[in-house]
Motif scaffolding. Sequence first.
Motif, PDB file in Angstrom:
ATOM      1  N   ILE A  27       6.880  16.665  -6.117  1.00  0.00           N
ATOM      2  CA  ILE A  27       5.729  16.744  -7.015  1.00  0.00           C
ATOM      3  C   ILE A  27       4.627  15.886  -6.426  1.00  0.00           C
ATOM      4  O   ILE A  27       4.765  14.669  -6.292  1.00  0.00           O
ATOM      5  N   GLY A  28       3.539  16.527  -6.038  1.00  0.00           N
ATOM      6  CA  GLY A  28       2.446  15.816  -5.401  1.00  0.00           C
ATOM      7  C   GLY A  28       1.226  15.713  -6.281  1.00  0.00           C
ATOM      8  O   GLY A  28       0.917  16.633  -7.046  1.00  0.00           O
ATOM      9  N   MET A  29       0.537  14.588  -6.182  1.00  0.00           N
ATOM     10  CA  MET A  29      -0.729  14.370  -6.870  1.00  0.00           C
ATOM     11  C   MET A  29      -1.770  14.023  -5.818  1.00  0.00           C
ATOM     12  O   MET A  29      -1.604  13.025  -5.097  1.00  0.00           O
ATOM     13  N   THR A  91       1.487  12.935   5.689  1.00  0.00           N
ATOM     14  CA  THR A  91       2.395  11.826   5.434  1.00  0.00           C
ATOM     15  C   THR A  91       3.835  12.255   5.659  1.00  0.00           C
ATOM     16  O   THR A  91       4.238  13.366   5.303  1.00  0.00           O
ATOM     17  N   GLN A  92       4.603  11.357   6.264  1.00  0.00           N
ATOM     18  CA  GLN A  92       6.012  11.628   6.507  1.00  0.00           C
ATOM     19  C   GLN A  92       6.844  11.051   5.361  1.00  0.00           C
ATOM     20  O   GLN A  92       6.545   9.968   4.850  1.00  0.00           O
ATOM     21  N   THR A 101       8.190  12.086  -5.643  1.00  0.00           N
ATOM     22  CA  THR A 101       6.770  12.082  -5.982  1.00  0.00           C
ATOM     23  C   THR A 101       5.956  11.566  -4.795  1.00  0.00           C
ATOM     24  O   THR A 101       6.353  10.613  -4.123  1.00  0.00           O
ATOM     25  N   ILE A 102       4.830  12.249  -4.553  1.00  0.00           N
ATOM     26  CA  ILE A 102       3.933  11.831  -3.478  1.00  0.00           C
ATOM     27  C   ILE A 102       2.518  11.780  -4.038  1.00  0.00           C
ATOM     28  O   ILE A 102       2.016  12.771  -4.566  1.00  0.00           O
ATOM     29  N   GLN A 103       1.892  10.613  -3.931  1.00  0.00           N
ATOM     30  CA  GLN A 103       0.518  10.448  -4.388  1.00  0.00           C
ATOM     31  C   GLN A 103      -0.393  10.312  -3.176  1.00  0.00           C
ATOM     32  O   GLN A 103      -0.230   9.393  -2.375  1.00  0.00           O
ATOM     33  N   ILE A 114       4.984   6.952  -2.159  1.00  0.00           N
ATOM     34  CA  ILE A 114       6.027   7.982  -2.180  1.00  0.00           C
ATOM     35  C   ILE A 114       7.192   7.379  -2.954  1.00  0.00           C
ATOM     36  O   ILE A 114       7.609   6.257  -2.672  1.00  0.00           O
ATOM     37  N   GLY A 115       7.715   8.111  -3.930  1.00  0.00           N
ATOM     38  CA  GLY A 115       8.785   7.549  -4.744  1.00  0.00           C
ATOM     39  C   GLY A 115       9.796   8.594  -5.154  1.00  0.00           C
ATOM     40  O   GLY A 115       9.749   9.742  -4.734  1.00  0.00           O
ATOM     41  N   GLY A 116      10.730   8.137  -5.973  1.00  0.00           N
ATOM     42  CA  GLY A 116      11.753   9.035  -6.496  1.00  0.00           C
ATOM     43  C   GLY A 116      13.126   8.782  -5.920  1.00  0.00           C
ATOM     44  O   GLY A 116      14.141   9.101  -6.552  1.00  0.00           O
ATOM     45  N   THR A 117      13.178   8.219  -4.695  1.00  0.00           N
ATOM     46  CA  THR A 117      14.465   7.880  -4.089  1.00  0.00           C
ATOM     47  C   THR A 117      14.327   6.534  -3.392  1.00  0.00           C
ATOM     48  O   THR A 117      13.224   6.163  -2.950  1.00  0.00           O
ATOM     49  N   PRO A 118      15.408   5.784  -3.253  1.00  0.00           N
ATOM     50  CA  PRO A 118      15.332   4.483  -2.560  1.00  0.00           C
ATOM     51  C   PRO A 118      14.795   4.601  -1.141  1.00  0.00           C
ATOM     52  O   PRO A 118      14.035   3.738  -0.686  1.00  0.00           O
ATOM     53  N   THR A 119      15.165   5.685  -0.439  1.00  0.00           N
ATOM     54  CA  THR A 119      14.692   5.858   0.933  1.00  0.00           C
ATOM     55  C   THR A 119      13.181   5.996   0.980  1.00  0.00           C
ATOM     56  O   THR A 119      12.499   5.360   1.801  1.00  0.00           O
ATOM     57  N   ASN A 120      12.620   6.805   0.090  1.00  0.00           N
ATOM     58  CA  ASN A 120      11.172   6.999   0.092  1.00  0.00           C
ATOM     59  C   ASN A 120      10.418   5.767  -0.401  1.00  0.00           C
ATOM     60  O   ASN A 120       9.304   5.490   0.059  1.00  0.00           O
TER      61      ASN A 120
END
Length: 369
Positions: A27-29, A91-92, A101-103, A114-120
């Motif tokens: 989900i990108g904003m 963005t990678q 999520t990517i803002q 970038i969020g939603g997972t610990p890696t991101n």
Amino acid sequence: MKKLLSFAVFALLLCVAACQNNGYKVIGMATGAEDGDTVILADIRNRFEIDTLAITTVKDGKFVFEGTQDTAVMRYVIWRSNADEDLAVATQFALENASITIQLDTAQNAVVVIGGTPTNEAITALSRQELEINQQAESVLAVFNNPEATDEARSNAEKQINDLQDKMSAIYQRFIAENISNIAGQTYLANYAPMLEDAFVIEQLAALPEGIDNERISKLREVYDVKAATAVGKPYKDIKAATPEGGELAVSDVVKTAKVLMIDFWASWCGPCRAEMPHVKAAYEQFHAQGFDIIGVSLDNDAAAWKQALTDLGMTWPQISDLKGWECEGAATYGVRSIPATVLIKDGIIVARDLRGEKLAEKVGELIK
């Protein structure tokens, strides 16, 4: 019977929903983007080749990608303005089966988070550190590249650049060590291995989870198996190639008369090599009379350019090259994947690698005593 059938249908729907939840939803904003702007989900190979995996458009400042992944992979989201084809933000991120999520802030040409997972989340934290270092580097490089800057100012700027490089290397090492079990840590290990300490890379390769053996990691293992055989404390390996005069010379021919010998991997087309050469010359002039010698191994493939650079840079020590560029056999022998690269040898043993700037002269002076 109808109730049982309804229950079965309900159970099937739950199963379908569960299966869908096992996939990913990005989900990108995109702040500042216009409706209809293109967004690409892509893999970028060799930094230039874009392999488009999916395309969508911005609506009400948002975009969505959905699908499934067998395993987590690093991918790119690329926003492009329809109004101005030169405007784009890439963005990678780690694409994994989760809600991500990517803002994007298109006006600032930046990724906010970038969020939603610990890696991101770890990638976002790293990106902020990279941005901070890059901003510092830009101001320092402005001084270094200013033709009107004094020698003292340029020298101070060079030291600051080296310090920032060391700081960034330490940041990458910490990120890789903390994330070696996930795709981000493994990707950064493959990407930045040449700028990291060999011992650290070898340690992280050993720490990889069992079964991780993709093409890039396999190639990295091959290189560092070689590097492990030519690491500090190991006997040097001999290499031989043509001299500028057309004869042949081997490392073994020079090492037997030198108290300390440095193998210097470089090339005429390598900007950092040329920038480093004054430090190499200074060390040579300071310690040659005491037994310090150098043999240059060029990764050139143009004999004329190689010979011209020797004259232009005032390199008076022995030189060899097989003129095979990055296929240089001597470089392969020592696992060299980036230049300049150096190997210091004393009493037939490798005692240091990849020293630059003032650190080179300091180490040579220590070894000569």
